[in-house]
Write an enzyme that holds these catalytic residues in place. Structure first.
Site, PDB file in Angstrom:
ATOM      1  N   HIS A   1      36.212  61.759  81.133  1.00 34.34           N
ATOM      2  CA  HIS A   1      36.592  60.424  81.606  1.00 34.34           C
ATOM      3  C   HIS A   1      38.096  60.359  81.817  1.00 34.34           C
ATOM      4  O   HIS A   1      38.859  60.579  80.881  1.00 34.34           O
ATOM      5  CB  HIS A   1      36.182  59.351  80.576  1.00 34.34           C
ATOM      6  CG  HIS A   1      34.742  58.968  80.665  1.00 34.34           C
ATOM      7  ND1 HIS A   1      34.301  57.707  80.356  1.00 34.34           N
ATOM      8  CD2 HIS A   1      33.649  59.671  81.035  1.00 34.34           C
ATOM      9  CE1 HIS A   1      32.987  57.645  80.539  1.00 34.34           C
ATOM     10  NE2 HIS A   1      32.566  58.840  80.944  1.00 34.34           N
TER      11      HIS A   1
ATOM     12  N   TYR B   1      35.567  47.886  78.101  1.00 33.51           N
ATOM     13  CA  TYR B   1      35.929  47.067  76.932  1.00 33.51           C
ATOM     14  C   TYR B   1      36.040  45.631  77.425  1.00 33.51           C
ATOM     15  O   TYR B   1      36.803  45.337  78.331  1.00 33.51           O
ATOM     16  CB  TYR B   1      37.283  47.506  76.372  1.00 33.51           C
ATOM     17  CG  TYR B   1      37.287  48.830  75.656  1.00 33.51           C
ATOM     18  CD1 TYR B   1      37.355  50.033  76.370  1.00 33.51           C
ATOM     19  CD2 TYR B   1      37.212  48.885  74.269  1.00 33.51           C
ATOM     20  CE1 TYR B   1      37.367  51.254  75.712  1.00 33.51           C
ATOM     21  CE2 TYR B   1      37.232  50.111  73.609  1.00 33.51           C
ATOM     22  CZ  TYR B   1      37.297  51.282  74.336  1.00 33.51           C
ATOM     23  OH  TYR B   1      37.296  52.496  73.675  1.00 33.51           O
TER      24      TYR B   1
ATOM     25  N   PRO C   1      36.538  50.995  64.955  1.00 33.05           N
ATOM     26  CA  PRO C   1      36.259  51.954  66.033  1.00 33.05           C
ATOM     27  C   PRO C   1      36.750  51.526  67.417  1.00 33.05           C
ATOM     28  O   PRO C   1      36.586  52.266  68.371  1.00 33.05           O
ATOM     29  CB  PRO C   1      34.734  52.087  66.005  1.00 33.05           C
ATOM     30  CG  PRO C   1      34.236  50.913  65.284  1.00 33.05           C
ATOM     31  CD  PRO C   1      35.315  50.455  64.372  1.00 33.05           C
TER      32      PRO C   1
ATOM     33  N   LYS D   1      39.134  56.249  67.305  1.00 36.16           N
ATOM     34  CA  LYS D   1      40.049  57.145  66.597  1.00 36.16           C
ATOM     35  C   LYS D   1      39.483  57.787  65.347  1.00 36.16           C
ATOM     36  O   LYS D   1      40.117  58.658  64.760  1.00 36.16           O
ATOM     37  CB  LYS D   1      41.319  56.361  66.208  1.00 36.16           C
ATOM     38  CG  LYS D   1      42.139  55.932  67.393  1.00 36.16           C
ATOM     39  CD  LYS D   1      42.686  57.119  68.150  1.00 36.16           C
ATOM     40  CE  LYS D   1      43.094  56.754  69.566  1.00 36.16           C
ATOM     41  NZ  LYS D   1      42.868  57.858  70.504  1.00 36.16           N
TER      42      LYS D   1
ATOM     43  N   TYR E   1      45.474  56.264  73.500  1.00 36.79           N
ATOM     44  CA  TYR E   1      44.017  56.408  73.628  1.00 36.79           C
ATOM     45  C   TYR E   1      43.602  57.881  73.809  1.00 36.79           C
ATOM     46  O   TYR E   1      42.661  58.343  73.165  1.00 36.79           O
ATOM     47  CB  TYR E   1      43.503  55.582  74.820  1.00 36.79           C
ATOM     48  CG  TYR E   1      41.994  55.378  74.797  1.00 36.79           C
ATOM     49  CD1 TYR E   1      41.128  56.350  75.298  1.00 36.79           C
ATOM     50  CD2 TYR E   1      41.433  54.224  74.266  1.00 36.79           C
ATOM     51  CE1 TYR E   1      39.751  56.176  75.261  1.00 36.79           C
ATOM     52  CE2 TYR E   1      40.053  54.032  74.228  1.00 36.79           C
ATOM     53  CZ  TYR E   1      39.226  55.022  74.730  1.00 36.79           C
ATOM     54  OH  TYR E   1      37.854  54.851  74.685  1.00 36.79           O
TER      55      TYR E   1
HETATM   56  P1  FAS Z   1      32.031  61.707  57.540  1.00 40.59           P
HETATM   57  O1  FAS Z   1      31.710  60.427  56.828  1.00 40.59           O
HETATM   58  O2  FAS Z   1      31.551  61.911  58.935  1.00 40.59           O
HETATM   59  O3  FAS Z   1      31.437  62.958  56.711  1.00 40.59           O
HETATM   60  C1  FAS Z   1      31.491  62.972  55.293  1.00 40.59           C
HETATM   61  C2  FAS Z   1      30.351  63.838  54.806  1.00 40.59           C
HETATM   62  O4  FAS Z   1      30.453  63.943  53.385  1.00 40.59           O
HETATM   63  C3  FAS Z   1      28.988  63.224  55.109  1.00 40.59           C
HETATM   64  O5  FAS Z   1      28.143  64.186  55.698  1.00 40.59           O
HETATM   65  C4  FAS Z   1      28.468  62.781  53.744  1.00 40.59           C
HETATM   66  O6  FAS Z   1      27.065  62.898  53.638  1.00 40.59           O
HETATM   67  C5  FAS Z   1      29.164  63.774  52.828  1.00 40.59           C
HETATM   68  N1  FAS Z   1      29.320  63.310  51.456  1.00 40.59           N
HETATM   69  C6  FAS Z   1      29.575  62.051  51.025  1.00 40.59           C
HETATM   70  N2  FAS Z   1      29.633  62.036  49.668  1.00 40.59           N
HETATM   71  C7  FAS Z   1      29.401  63.313  49.248  1.00 40.59           C
HETATM   72  C8  FAS Z   1      29.320  63.938  47.971  1.00 40.59           C
HETATM   73  N3  FAS Z   1      29.485  63.231  46.856  1.00 40.59           N
HETATM   74  N4  FAS Z   1      29.060  65.259  47.922  1.00 40.59           N
HETATM   75  C9  FAS Z   1      28.899  65.984  49.061  1.00 40.59           C
HETATM   76  N5  FAS Z   1      28.948  65.452  50.301  1.00 40.59           N
HETATM   77  C10 FAS Z   1      29.201  64.128  50.379  1.00 40.59           C
HETATM   78  N6  FAS Z   1      34.510  56.545  64.919  1.00 40.59           N
HETATM   79  C11 FAS Z   1      34.780  56.472  66.232  1.00 40.59           C
HETATM   80  O7  FAS Z   1      35.796  57.018  66.676  1.00 40.59           O
HETATM   81  N7  FAS Z   1      33.948  55.775  67.087  1.00 40.59           N
HETATM   82  C12 FAS Z   1      32.803  55.162  66.635  1.00 40.59           C
HETATM   83  O8  FAS Z   1      32.081  54.553  67.397  1.00 40.59           O
HETATM   84  C13 FAS Z   1      32.490  55.240  65.271  1.00 40.59           C
HETATM   85  N8  FAS Z   1      31.340  54.670  64.791  1.00 40.59           N
HETATM   86  C14 FAS Z   1      31.075  54.743  63.452  1.00 40.59           C
HETATM   87  C15 FAS Z   1      29.901  54.169  62.917  1.00 40.59           C
HETATM   88  C16 FAS Z   1      29.636  54.221  61.540  1.00 40.59           C
HETATM   89  C17 FAS Z   1      28.363  53.598  60.996  1.00 40.59           C
HETATM   90  C18 FAS Z   1      30.542  54.869  60.673  1.00 40.59           C
HETATM   91  C19 FAS Z   1      30.284  54.917  59.171  1.00 40.59           C
HETATM   92  C20 FAS Z   1      31.690  55.464  61.184  1.00 40.59           C
HETATM   93  C21 FAS Z   1      31.952  55.418  62.577  1.00 40.59           C
HETATM   94  N9  FAS Z   1      33.088  56.019  63.126  1.00 40.59           N
HETATM   95  C22 FAS Z   1      33.382  55.947  64.438  1.00 40.59           C
HETATM   96  C23 FAS Z   1      33.984  56.760  62.303  1.00 40.59           C
HETATM   97  C24 FAS Z   1      33.374  58.141  62.100  1.00 40.59           C
HETATM   98  O9  FAS Z   1      33.215  58.760  63.330  1.00 40.59           O
HETATM   99  C25 FAS Z   1      34.300  58.889  61.186  1.00 40.59           C
HETATM  100  O10 FAS Z   1      35.652  58.727  61.568  1.00 40.59           O
HETATM  101  C26 FAS Z   1      33.979  60.351  61.109  1.00 40.59           C
HETATM  102  O11 FAS Z   1      32.636  60.482  60.757  1.00 40.59           O
HETATM  103  C27 FAS Z   1      34.928  60.978  60.082  1.00 40.59           C
HETATM  104  O12 FAS Z   1      34.501  62.245  59.804  1.00 40.59           O
HETATM  105  P2  FAS Z   1      34.572  62.810  58.310  1.00 40.59           P
HETATM  106  O13 FAS Z   1      35.916  62.543  57.768  1.00 40.59           O
HETATM  107  O14 FAS Z   1      34.060  64.199  58.388  1.00 40.59           O
HETATM  108  O15 FAS Z   1      33.604  61.893  57.443  1.00 40.59           O
HETATM  109  C1  PHB Z   2      31.179  55.206  71.472  1.00 42.95           C
HETATM  110  O1  PHB Z   2      30.791  55.672  72.564  1.00 42.95           O
HETATM  111  O2  PHB Z   2      30.495  55.273  70.419  1.00 42.95           O
HETATM  112  C2  PHB Z   2      32.537  54.533  71.378  1.00 42.95           C
HETATM  113  C3  PHB Z   2      33.421  54.653  72.434  1.00 42.95           C
HETATM  114  C4  PHB Z   2      34.667  54.036  72.355  1.00 42.95           C
HETATM  115  C5  PHB Z   2      34.995  53.304  71.222  1.00 42.95           C
HETATM  116  C6  PHB Z   2      34.096  53.199  70.155  1.00 42.95           C
HETATM  117  C7  PHB Z   2      32.858  53.811  70.235  1.00 42.95           C
HETATM  118  O3  PHB Z   2      36.201  52.688  71.163  1.00 42.95           O
END
Ligand code: FAS
Ligand code: PHB
Length: 391
Positions: A74, A202, A293, A297, A385
Site C-alpha cells: 500500500h 480511516y 491500534p 504500531k 505511519y
Molecule cells: P503477543 O501478545 O503477540 O505475544 C505474547 C505471547 O506470549 C503470546 O503468544 C502469549 O500466549 C504468550 N504468553 C503470555 N503469557 C505467557 C506465559 N506466562 N508463559 C509463556 N507464554 C506466555 N496491533 C496493531 O498494530 N494493529 C492491530 O489491529 C492490533 N490489534 C490487536 C488486537 C488485540 C485483541 C490485541 C490484544 C492486540 C492488537 N494489536 C494490534 C497489538 C498486537 O499486534 C501486539 O502489538 C503484538 O501482538 C505484539 O507482539 P508481542 O509483543 O509478541 O506480544
Molecule cells: C488492521 O488491518 O488490522 C489494521 C490496520 C490499520 C490500523 C489498525 C488495524 O491502524
C-alpha cells in the site's frame, strides 16, 4: 528436569519468534517457551499493517516469500471526514510504503522457519516463572506434559505480551508504568467480502470512528469505535453493516458486505514500562508497551525492540561487550515514546470523545483539514505511519 540454553525466550508472538529467528541466524541458541497451543497462536488475528523496515527484515532473513506473494503493498491511505475522501500518498511524501499482511501470517511464517531449523519451540507450557535474573543466574521454570522443567540460561527475553509473567516479576521499586486508558474500544470484524477500497480508509464520523482494512482480495478487516466494555453479542451482522455504512458514507466509498466470520471487542490503552530491563531480563514488545491500534504500531514496535535486542545479544555473545545490552532499554524507549505519541495523536484525531465540546469537535476537524491540506503536515504523518528510523 534441568536444561540449559543461551537465551530463554518467553512468548511465541511476533517478538519472541522473530528474536529466536534472528538469534538462530547468528548461531545463538535459544528456547521459545509458549503458554498456548500452536493452533491458538497461529489463528490469533491481530495486526494487519507492516512498516517498511519490518518488510525489509522479513525479506532479509528468508521470511519474505509468502509475504511478497500474498501481502498487499500500500503506497498510501485514505482519510474520510465531512463525507469527503482525502489521500495521504506515503510513497510521494516520504519514499516508503507499507505492506498489508496479517500478523497471524507473519507468526505462521516464523513458526514454520523455527520448525524447519529444528530450534526448540515449546507450546502448552504451564506455570511459567522467571528467577535469578538479578543475581546473574537467570532461569525459567515451567511445566509441560506434567513434567516440571528448569531452564538455566545466560539471559531471559520477556516477550510474553501485556498479560504475561515477566513484567509483573520485576521487583517493586525497580520500574514504573505510564498509562492512559481510552473511554472507548474497537469492535473488529473479519468478513468474506472483497475490500471496499483499494487502500485503508480511516473515518472520522460524528457517530464515531470506523476503519476499513483488509486481509486479502477476499477478506475484509473492519473496525468501528464502541464502548470499551461493548457486548459483542449485541451486534448482529446487520447492525454491524448498517453502522459501518453510516460511518463510511462518503464520496467514492461503496461498502461491500459479506458473511462475518469473526467479531471481537478490543479495549484501547497506551502503556509503557520503564525501564524495559532488569539484570539479565529484557522485555520486548507488548510485555513492555502497548498502543491503541489507530496508528498500526503494535506489532511493528515489537519488531523494532527485537531488532535492537538481537543486535545487542549478538555483540555480547560474540565479543563480551555488553554496551548494547546496557543501553537497550534507553534506546528502545526513545523510539517507543515517539510511537506512543503518534498512536495517541491518531487516536485523538479520529475518535469521538463523549463530553467533547462543539469547539473541541471543530478543532479536531480543523486538524484533519490541515493535515490533508499541508504537504509538510502530511509528510510528518506519513513518516510516522510507514515507520520511524530504527535508531
Ligand atoms: P503477543 O501478545 O503477540 O505475544 C505474547 C505471547 O506470549 C503470546 O503468544 C502469549 O500466549 C504468550 N504468553 C503470555 N503469557 C505467557 C506465559 N506466562 N508463559 C509463556 N507464554 C506466555 N496491533 C496493531 O498494530 N494493529 C492491530 O489491529 C492490533 N490489534 C490487536 C488486537 C488485540 C485483541 C490485541 C490484544 C492486540 C492488537 N494489536 C494490534 C497489538 C498486537 O499486534 C501486539 O502489538 C503484538 O501482538 C505484539 O507482539 P508481542 O509483543 O509478541 O506480544
Ligand atoms: C488492521 O488491518 O488490522 C489494521 C490496520 C490499520 C490500523 C489498525 C488495524 O491502524
Amino acid at each position: 528436569m534441568q536444561e540449559r540454553t543461551q537465551v530463554a525466550i518467553i512468548g511465541a508472538g511476533p517478538a519472541g519468534l522473530l528474536l529466536g529467528h534472528l538469534l538462530h541466524l547468528a548461531g545463538i541458541e535459544s528456547v521459545v517457551i509458549e503458554a498456548r497451543s500452536r493452533p491458538y497462536v497461529e489463528n490469533r488475528v491481530r495486526a494487519g499493517v507492516l512498516e517498511h523496515h519490518v518488510v525489509d527484515v522479513l525479506d532479509q532473513t528468508g521470511l519474505g516469500e509468502r509475504m511478497r506473494r500474498e501481502g498487499l503493498p500500500h503506497e498510501g491511505t485514505q482519510f474520510l471526514f465531512g463525507a469527503k475522501l482525502h489521500r495521504i500518498d506515503f510513497q510521494a511524501l516520504v519514499g516508503h510504503s507499507v505492506m498489508v499482511y496479517g500478523q497471524h501470517e507473519v507468526v505462521r511464517d516464523l513458526i514454520a522457519a523455527r520448525q524447519a531449523a529444528g530450534a526448540p519451540l515449546l507450546f502448552d507450557c504451564e506455570d511459567v516463572a522467571v528467577a535469578g535474573y538479578e543475581a546473574g543466574s537467570p532461569a525459567v521454570r515451567y511445566v509441560r506434559d506434567g513434567q516440571a522443567h528448569t531452564l538455566d540460561c545466560d539471559l531471559i527475553a520477556g516477550c510474553d505480551g501485556f498479560h504475561g509473567v515477566c513484567r509483573p516479576s520485576l521487583p517493586p521499586g525497580t520500574w514504573r508504568g505510564f498509562d492512559r486508558v481510552y473511554p472507548f474500544g474497537w469492535l473488529g470484524i473479519l468478513a468474506e467480502a472483497p475490500p471496499s477500497s483499494d487502500e485503508l480508509v480511516y473515518a472520522n464520523h460524528e457517530r464515531g470512528f470506523a476503519l476499513l482494512s483488509m486481509r486479502s482480495p477476499t477478506v475484509q478487516r473492519m473496525y468501528l469505535q464502541c464502548a470499551p466494555d461493548e457486548d459483542v453479542e449485541a451486534w448482529s451482522d446487520d447492525r454491524v453493516w448498517s453502522e459501518l455504512s453510516r460511518r463510511l458514507s462518503g464520496d467514492g466509498v461503496t461498502l461491500r458486505t459479506g458473511r462475518i466470520f469473526q467479531k471481537s471487542v478490543t479495549p484501547m490503552r497506551s502503556f509503557v514500562a520503564e525501564p524495559m530491563q532488569c539484570g539479565r531480563l529484557f522485555l520486548a514488545g507488548d510485555a513492555a508497551h502497548i498502543v491503541p491500534p489507530t496508528g498500526a504500531k503494535g506489532m511493528n514496535s515489537a519488531v523494532a525492540d527485537v531488532l535492537l535486542l538481537s543486535r545487542a545479544i549478538e555483540r555480547w555473545v560474540g565479543t563480551g561487550d555488553d554496551v548494547g545490552l546496557a543501553s537497550y532499554s534507553a534506546a528502545a524507549l526513545r523510539r517507543i515514546w515517539k510511537v506512543q505519541r503518534f498512536s495517541w495523536w491518531m487516536t485523538t484525531l479520529f475518535h469521538r470523545f463523549d463530553g467533547a465540546s462543539d469547539f473541541d469537535r471543530r478543532v479536531q476537524l480543523a486538524e484533519l483539514d490541515y493535515v490533508v491540506g499541508s504537504r509538510e503536515a502530511a509528510a510528518a504523518l506519513a513518516e510516522n505511519y510507514v515507520g520511524l528510523p530504527l535508531s
